[in-house]
Design a protein around this motif. Structure first.
Motif, PDB file in Angstrom:
ATOM      1  N   ASP A 198       1.065  -1.260   0.457  1.00 35.52           N
ATOM      2  CA  ASP A 198      -0.123   0.248  -0.432  1.00 35.52           C
ATOM      3  C   ASP A 198       0.918   1.642   0.286  1.00 35.52           C
ATOM      4  O   ASP A 198       1.430   1.998   0.718  1.00 35.52           O
ATOM      5  CB  ASP A 198      -0.469  -0.198   1.262  1.00 35.52           C
ATOM      6  N   LEU A 199       0.598   2.179  -1.298  1.00 36.95           N
ATOM      7  CA  LEU A 199       2.002   2.991  -1.082  1.00 36.95           C
ATOM      8  C   LEU A 199       0.564   4.321  -0.917  1.00 36.95           C
ATOM      9  O   LEU A 199       1.602   5.392  -1.575  1.00 36.95           O
ATOM     10  CB  LEU A 199       2.484   3.224  -2.863  1.00 36.95           C
ATOM     11  N   SER A 200      -0.215   4.138  -0.424  1.00 32.92           N
ATOM     12  CA  SER A 200      -1.405   5.413  -1.151  1.00 32.92           C
ATOM     13  C   SER A 200      -1.037   6.289   0.236  1.00 32.92           C
ATOM     14  O   SER A 200      -1.109   7.518   0.311  1.00 32.92           O
ATOM     15  CB  SER A 200      -2.941   4.775   0.075  1.00 32.92           C
ATOM     16  N   ALA A 201      -0.112   5.945   1.386  1.00 32.42           N
ATOM     17  CA  ALA A 201       0.599   7.291   2.496  1.00 32.42           C
ATOM     18  C   ALA A 201       1.819   8.308   1.539  1.00 32.42           C
ATOM     19  O   ALA A 201       2.232   9.042   2.716  1.00 32.42           O
ATOM     20  CB  ALA A 201       0.794   6.142   3.486  1.00 32.42           C
ATOM     21  N   LEU A 202       1.916   7.654   0.378  1.00 28.49           N
ATOM     22  CA  LEU A 202       3.124   8.411  -0.063  1.00 28.49           C
ATOM     23  C   LEU A 202       2.714   9.618  -0.834  1.00 28.49           C
ATOM     24  O   LEU A 202       1.888   9.491  -1.263  1.00 28.49           O
ATOM     25  CB  LEU A 202       4.547   7.006  -0.177  1.00 28.49           C
ATOM     26  N   ASP A 203       3.517  10.687  -0.668  1.00 25.63           N
ATOM     27  CA  ASP A 203       2.981  11.714  -1.717  1.00 25.63           C
ATOM     28  C   ASP A 203       5.217  11.459  -2.425  1.00 25.63           C
ATOM     29  O   ASP A 203       4.317  13.089  -3.655  1.00 25.63           O
ATOM     30  CB  ASP A 203       2.864  13.409  -0.572  1.00 25.63           C
ATOM     31  N   ALA A 204       5.875  11.358  -2.175  1.00 24.04           N
ATOM     32  CA  ALA A 204       7.039  11.188  -2.902  1.00 24.04           C
ATOM     33  C   ALA A 204       7.752  10.077  -2.712  1.00 24.04           C
ATOM     34  O   ALA A 204       7.791   9.422  -1.960  1.00 24.04           O
ATOM     35  CB  ALA A 204       7.849  12.491  -2.978  1.00 24.04           C
ATOM     36  N   VAL A 205       8.976   9.594  -3.599  1.00 23.01           N
ATOM     37  CA  VAL A 205       9.670   8.649  -3.095  1.00 23.01           C
ATOM     38  C   VAL A 205      10.492   9.002  -4.499  1.00 23.01           C
ATOM     39  O   VAL A 205      10.985   9.040  -5.449  1.00 23.01           O
ATOM     40  CB  VAL A 205       8.838   7.237  -4.024  1.00 23.01           C
ATOM     41  N   ASP A 206      11.497   8.733  -3.477  1.00 23.04           N
ATOM     42  CA  ASP A 206      13.085   9.231  -3.956  1.00 23.04           C
ATOM     43  C   ASP A 206      13.979   7.803  -4.383  1.00 23.04           C
ATOM     44  O   ASP A 206      14.498   7.611  -2.850  1.00 23.04           O
ATOM     45  CB  ASP A 206      13.704   9.810  -2.206  1.00 23.04           C
TER      46      ASP A 206
END
Length: 106
Positions: A24-32
């Motif tokens: 579940d990646l829904s809580a992320l707003d960016a990925v570094d």
């Protein structure tokens, strides 16, 4: 990411049978991350899993920023026992994984 991969690999070693995954990646707003790192992880997973039975990984994404690298991972693991798909709805991910949607809620 390295800790997540290590966690999954340890769980795979302990498991009596293959298991599907839900991220579940829904809580992320960016990925570094970067292409090289994702390529390295995908290649490692592909090679480590080549003699294993197929498993599914469903990525739940809600923004283009969080979808980019899972899409890349899916492309790099295509035609391997690692079946990766992206979903924008939990119900669709649950159906693909063959589990009730409630199983995908935290």
């Amino acid at each position: 990411m390295n800790e997540i991969v290590a966690f999954v690999e340890a769980a795979e070693e302990k498991a009596q049978k293959p298991f599907n995954r839900f991220a579940d990646l829904s809580a992320l707003d960016a990925v570094d991350l970067n292409f090289r790192f994702v390529f390295h992880i995908a290649l490692h997973r592909r090679l480590a899993f080549e003699s294993h039975p197929p498993v599914k990984t469903a990525f739940y994404v809600t923004s283009p920023a969080t979808a980019h690298y899972p899409k890349l991972h899916a492309m790099l693991t295509d035609h391997s026992p690692l079946h990766v798909s992206l979903f924008t709805e939990r119900a669709a991910a649950a159906k693909w994984l063959g589990v009730p949607v409630e199983a995908l809620s935290v």
